[in-house]
Design an enzyme around this catalytic site. Sequence first.
Site, PDB file in Angstrom:
ATOM      1  N   CYS A  50     -13.344 -10.254   8.234  1.00 34.26           N
ATOM      2  CA  CYS A  50     -14.685 -10.774   7.947  1.00 34.26           C
ATOM      3  C   CYS A  50     -15.192 -10.368   6.570  1.00 34.26           C
ATOM      4  O   CYS A  50     -16.239 -10.834   6.128  1.00 34.26           O
ATOM      5  CB  CYS A  50     -15.674 -10.323   9.025  1.00 34.26           C
ATOM      6  SG  CYS A  50     -16.090  -8.562   8.928  1.00 34.26           S
TER       7      CYS A  50
ATOM      8  N   GLU B 267      -1.351  -1.405  -6.153  1.00 33.43           N
ATOM      9  CA  GLU B 267      -2.557  -0.817  -6.723  1.00 33.43           C
ATOM     10  C   GLU B 267      -2.193  -0.114  -8.025  1.00 33.43           C
ATOM     11  O   GLU B 267      -1.134   0.485  -8.141  1.00 33.43           O
ATOM     12  CB  GLU B 267      -3.154   0.204  -5.756  1.00 33.43           C
ATOM     13  CG  GLU B 267      -4.117  -0.412  -4.785  1.00 33.43           C
ATOM     14  CD  GLU B 267      -4.796   0.633  -3.927  1.00 33.43           C
ATOM     15  OE1 GLU B 267      -5.947   0.418  -3.558  1.00 33.43           O
ATOM     16  OE2 GLU B 267      -4.170   1.665  -3.616  1.00 33.43           O
TER      17      GLU B 267
ATOM     18  N   CYS C 155     -17.004  -6.781  12.876  1.00 30.38           N
ATOM     19  CA  CYS C 155     -16.390  -7.802  13.739  1.00 30.38           C
ATOM     20  C   CYS C 155     -15.412  -7.215  14.748  1.00 30.38           C
ATOM     21  O   CYS C 155     -14.903  -7.929  15.608  1.00 30.38           O
ATOM     22  CB  CYS C 155     -15.712  -8.885  12.908  1.00 30.38           C
ATOM     23  SG  CYS C 155     -14.147  -8.369  12.175  1.00 30.38           S
TER      24      CYS C 155
ATOM     25  N   CYS D  51     -12.787  -5.186   5.406  1.00 30.25           N
ATOM     26  CA  CYS D  51     -12.186  -5.819   6.584  1.00 30.25           C
ATOM     27  C   CYS D  51     -11.493  -7.119   6.157  1.00 30.25           C
ATOM     28  O   CYS D  51     -12.125  -7.991   5.577  1.00 30.25           O
ATOM     29  CB  CYS D  51     -13.262  -6.118   7.620  1.00 30.25           C
ATOM     30  SG  CYS D  51     -12.639  -7.089   8.993  1.00 30.25           S
TER      31      CYS D  51
ATOM     32  N   ASP E 170      -2.975   1.413   6.752  1.00 21.62           N
ATOM     33  CA  ASP E 170      -2.122   1.111   5.597  1.00 21.62           C
ATOM     34  C   ASP E 170      -1.876  -0.385   5.478  1.00 21.62           C
ATOM     35  O   ASP E 170      -1.857  -0.947   4.384  1.00 21.62           O
ATOM     36  CB  ASP E 170      -0.778   1.842   5.706  1.00 21.62           C
ATOM     37  CG  ASP E 170      -0.943   3.353   5.592  1.00 21.62           C
ATOM     38  OD1 ASP E 170      -1.874   3.780   4.885  1.00 21.62           O
ATOM     39  OD2 ASP E 170      -0.155   4.087   6.213  1.00 21.62           O
TER      40      ASP E 170
ATOM     41  N   ASP F  72       0.857  -1.177   0.000  1.00 24.18           N
ATOM     42  CA  ASP F  72       0.000   0.000   0.000  1.00 24.18           C
ATOM     43  C   ASP F  72       0.898   1.233   0.000  1.00 24.18           C
ATOM     44  O   ASP F  72       1.744   1.383   0.879  1.00 24.18           O
ATOM     45  CB  ASP F  72      -0.899  -0.015   1.244  1.00 24.18           C
ATOM     46  CG  ASP F  72      -1.923   1.112   1.217  1.00 24.18           C
ATOM     47  OD1 ASP F  72      -2.647   1.213   0.222  1.00 24.18           O
ATOM     48  OD2 ASP F  72      -1.977   1.882   2.193  1.00 24.18           O
TER      49      ASP F  72
ATOM     50  N   CYS G  93     -13.080  -2.452  12.134  1.00 27.62           N
ATOM     51  CA  CYS G  93     -14.254  -3.026  11.466  1.00 27.62           C
ATOM     52  C   CYS G  93     -15.491  -2.810  12.340  1.00 27.62           C
ATOM     53  O   CYS G  93     -15.500  -3.158  13.516  1.00 27.62           O
ATOM     54  CB  CYS G  93     -14.037  -4.504  11.197  1.00 27.62           C
ATOM     55  SG  CYS G  93     -15.465  -5.279  10.431  1.00 27.62           S
TER      56      CYS G  93
HETATM   57 ZN   LIG Z   1     -14.594  -7.356  10.131  1.00 24.27          ZN
END
Ligand SMILES: [Zn+2]
Length: 406
Positions: free
Chosen positions: A336, A266, A355, A333, A362, A182, A352
């Site tokens: 999850c 990216e 979760c 996330c 980053d 990243d 998140c």
């Molecule tokens: Zn999560």
Amino acid sequence: MKIIRKSFVFQLMPKSVDIHKMKKFCGCCHFVYNKLLEIQKERKKNNLKRLSYFQMNNELIELKKENPWLSEPHSQTLQQSLKDLHRGFQNFYEGRANEPEFHKKGVKESFRFPQGFKLDEDNGRIYLPKIGWVRYRKSRKVTGEPKNVTVRLKGGKWYVAIQTEEQIPDPIPKATSSVGIDMGIARLATLSDGTYYEPRNYLKQYEQALAKANRELARKQKRSQNWFKALHKLQKIYIHVANARKDYLHKITSEISNNHALVVVEDLRITNMSKSASGTVENPGHNVKAKSGLNKSILDQGWGAFFRMLEYKLDWNGGILLAVPPQNTSRTCPSCGHVSRENRKTQARFKCVSCGFEENADLVGAMNILRAGHARLACGSESEVSGAVRPTAAGTLREDLSEQLC
Ligand SMILES: [Zn+2]
């Protein structure tokens, strides 16, 4: 087998008679480049088709008849200028670069020999057609077969860049791991394994020195001897900044490419990002000030060079650089899979909302980038495969790698 291209740059130690000739050759190349650019611009204005490289060469023959002094340099150096112009137009029409501009005197003072030169490493000298043997500061050995030679004036000093090609057996990567990266402003690069590299904003470090050198230049009478002295001083700082930046990026990219076989990044399209800041008349850029600040940082940190180095070093090692479209990489996330803007409470922290998974933002981005890369290599969903390209930072749009891998 695979071909490796390298560039070896050395400082030349020319005699004054050589300098005289080299300056002349630079001037001739400038003249030819600008003349043909003028012709091309004129044709465009009159809705005429752009001259091909071959046709430009015919124009060059006419130019030489009108200006006999153009036969002083080796004719191939002039043809190389036309090649540069031709490539400049190609890059422009294929959306990789701005339209070619006239070369101003004192900028891009260089000429190139595609053949006819001879390298005598034992005696630290190089033979340049129509100039003769010129000594250079031999700082390392040249490997591979020399393909072309560029002579360049930079910061008041002359340099020679020797481009070589070398055939090596297809490398087998030593490393087997894969990693996502990243890119950021606070952290230059964060790897999905937790490693990160701090940015070094060299231009910023030298801001005062540059401002001072610029002021001194402005005070001198243009094109006077003192003006050139001040100009060289300014150029020297820029060269210093560029070298420091390059050294740092080399260090990082070597480390990453030696430690990993697959690197996912990216697809950021640096050139587009830095252009979009000011926007156009029809579509003024949003958030112009913030964006131009961001772009300045990106350019200063040399993201483009970073991707370029990473790509060729991985290639040397038998590794792969893969670019994935930046989709929700900062909002998903990794634990999850929940996607929400709310997950990114601050610039630095990810939490998140579903979760409760918490991590540096980053690092989360890098983990998601790696996951997207794996999905692409496994030929996942249609949307993930299509539209993904390798980084355009190098100025070249390569064909989609996944097609070869699937
Ligand atoms: Zn999560």
